[in-house]
Write an enzyme that holds these catalytic residues in place. Structure first.
Site, mmCIF file in Angstrom:
data_model
loop_
_atom_site.group_PDB
_atom_site.id
_atom_site.type_symbol
_atom_site.label_atom_id
_atom_site.label_comp_id
_atom_site.label_asym_id
_atom_site.label_seq_id
_atom_site.Cartn_x
_atom_site.Cartn_y
_atom_site.Cartn_z
ATOM 1 N N PRO A 99 9.602 -4.687 0.047
ATOM 2 C CA PRO A 99 10.719 -4.409 0.952
ATOM 3 C C PRO A 99 10.255 -4.269 2.408
ATOM 4 C CG PRO A 99 10.676 -2.826 -0.876
ATOM 5 C CD PRO A 99 9.447 -3.673 -1.004
ATOM 6 N N ASP A 153 -2.276 -1.252 10.578
ATOM 7 C CA ASP A 153 -2.490 -1.286 9.122
ATOM 8 C C ASP A 153 -3.142 -2.584 8.640
ATOM 9 O OD1 ASP A 153 -1.248 1.145 8.883
ATOM 10 O OD2 ASP A 153 0.579 0.379 7.955
ATOM 11 N N LYS A 209 0.850 -1.210 0.000
ATOM 12 C CA LYS A 209 0.000 0.000 0.000
ATOM 13 C C LYS A 209 0.876 1.246 0.000
ATOM 14 C CE LYS A 209 0.880 1.355 4.458
ATOM 15 N NZ LYS A 209 1.642 2.554 4.794
HETATM 16 O O1 C5P Z 1 0.041 -0.740 15.119
HETATM 17 P P1 C5P Z 1 1.467 -0.957 14.746
HETATM 18 O O2 C5P Z 1 2.055 -2.182 15.393
HETATM 19 O O3 C5P Z 1 1.713 -0.919 13.288
HETATM 20 O O4 C5P Z 1 2.250 0.268 15.336
HETATM 21 C C1 C5P Z 1 3.652 0.292 15.465
HETATM 22 C C2 C5P Z 1 4.059 1.491 16.308
HETATM 23 O O5 C5P Z 1 3.826 2.693 15.581
HETATM 24 C C3 C5P Z 1 3.284 1.670 17.572
HETATM 25 O O6 C5P Z 1 3.858 0.935 18.631
HETATM 26 C C4 C5P Z 1 3.385 3.164 17.826
HETATM 27 O O7 C5P Z 1 4.647 3.487 18.348
HETATM 28 C C5 C5P Z 1 3.346 3.723 16.424
HETATM 29 N N1 C5P Z 1 1.984 4.097 15.991
HETATM 30 C C6 C5P Z 1 1.393 5.235 16.540
HETATM 31 N N2 C5P Z 1 0.125 5.589 16.121
HETATM 32 C C7 C5P Z 1 -0.527 4.875 15.188
HETATM 33 C C8 C5P Z 1 0.077 3.721 14.616
HETATM 34 C C9 C5P Z 1 1.335 3.372 15.041
HETATM 35 O O8 C5P Z 1 1.970 5.920 17.404
HETATM 36 N N3 C5P Z 1 -1.743 5.258 14.802
#
Ligand code: C5P
Length: 290
Positions: A97, A139, A12
């Site tokens: 990647p 995501d 994406k």
């Molecule tokens: O949800 P995901 O595991 O992809 O998120 C990875 C990290 O990215 C989270 O631990 C957080 O630090 C940051 N994040 C965030 N706000 C979001 C999505 C991700 O702060 N909406």
């Protein structure tokens, strides 16, 4: 149980990503547009005595252990959907990647949920799998749907939008990756109201390449460029090579350039060769995992 089959899990980009604020749970409140693009990982499901997972053509450093989102997704599926361990072997062929801002790991996780639902004939479907997907990452729910979608909350609340027309993009991935938490923690994100992402809903079906270039926005871009100044250079190089617009995807470091058409995308790609960057020409997709 079923015979073997293969799913293609697309990458994406985010034509619009707005950071609205920081939440008490440590995540950030977002309003963002997800757009599936034609660069794919492949997951092949085959019968097995027990659960097995392997990665073909491994691009280091990706581990085929419990830290992999495919394994996490399978464990969640066995616990909450199948309610027992399942005998199935998953082979992942990686082309998207890693740590790129292209959602490859999230797409693999969503494909694992959809693939296991099909393999074990559990009949949950995308809507019922949504909460499981959200537990795996912000995501992941998008990839249960694909196409064009608005994400709200931490990105996990998905509203599917009318598909965009096919537009050709050039994805440019600098050789190093970028950590998503580091980008959010940098204190350099731009906070905005969410109007641009919400406004995109009405525009999406009518946008051509020029129109798309004019509405690109990413509140994480200043943070990503702060951590990796090369991203700014990549963006400039894309524009100089003929892209109509260019923007960091997600938390980076991949930058996508919008091309007038397919042959223009190939020309832009050719002009950027020889600098050690990963280069992909891809169309936007109206579909998702299939
Ligand atoms: O949800 P995901 O595991 O992809 O998120 C990875 C990290 O990215 C989270 O631990 C957080 O630090 C940051 N994040 C965030 N706000 C979001 C999505 C991700 O702060 N909406």
């Amino acid at each position: 149980m079923s015979a073997s089959f293969t799913l293609r899990a697309p990458a994406k980009v985010n034509p619009v990503l707005e950071v609205l604020g920081k939440r008490p749970d440590g995540f950030h409140e977002l309003a963002l547009i997800f757009q599936a693009v034609g660069l794919y990982d492949e997951l092949t499901f085959t019968p097995g005595q027990t659960f097995g997972f392997e990665i073909a053509g491994v691009p280091a450093p990706l581990a085929a252990d419990d830290s992999n989102l495919v394994v996490k997704a399978a464990q969640l599926f066995f616990r909450d959907v199948l309610k027992r361990d399942g005998g199935v072997h998953i082979q992942l062929e990686k082309r998207i990647p890693l740590a790129a801002g292209l959602g490859g790991g999230s797409s693999d996780a969503a494909a694992t949920l959809l693939g296991l639902d099909r393999y074990f004939d559990t009949g949950w479907g995308a809507a019922k799998l949504q909460p499981l997907a959200a537990q795996l990452g912000s995501d992941v729910p998008f990839f249960l749907h694909g196409g064009t979608a608005l994400g709200t909350g931490r990105g996990e609340k998905i509203t599917s939008l009318a598909p965009m027309r096919e537009i050709w993009l050039v994805l440019v991935k600098p050789s190093e990756g970028l950590s998503t938490p580091a980008v959010y923690r940098s204190g350099k994100a731009a906070f905005t109201s969410g109007e641009k992402a919400r406004g995109f809903q009405a525009l999406a079906p009518n946008l051509d390449a020029t129109g798309l270039s004019q509405v690109l926005f990413n509140g994480l871009e200043p943070a990503a460029i702060h951590l990796m100044p090369l991203i700014g250079e990549v963006r400039q190089a894309l524009l100089e090579a003929g892209a109509l617009g260019a923007m960091v995807s997600g938390s980076g470091p991949t930058v996508f350039g919008v091309a007038k058409d397919r042959s223009s995308a190939e020309n832009i790609r050719a002009r950027l060769e020889g600098r050690g960057w990963g280069l992909f020409t891809v169309p936007t997709l109206a579909s998702g995992i299939e």
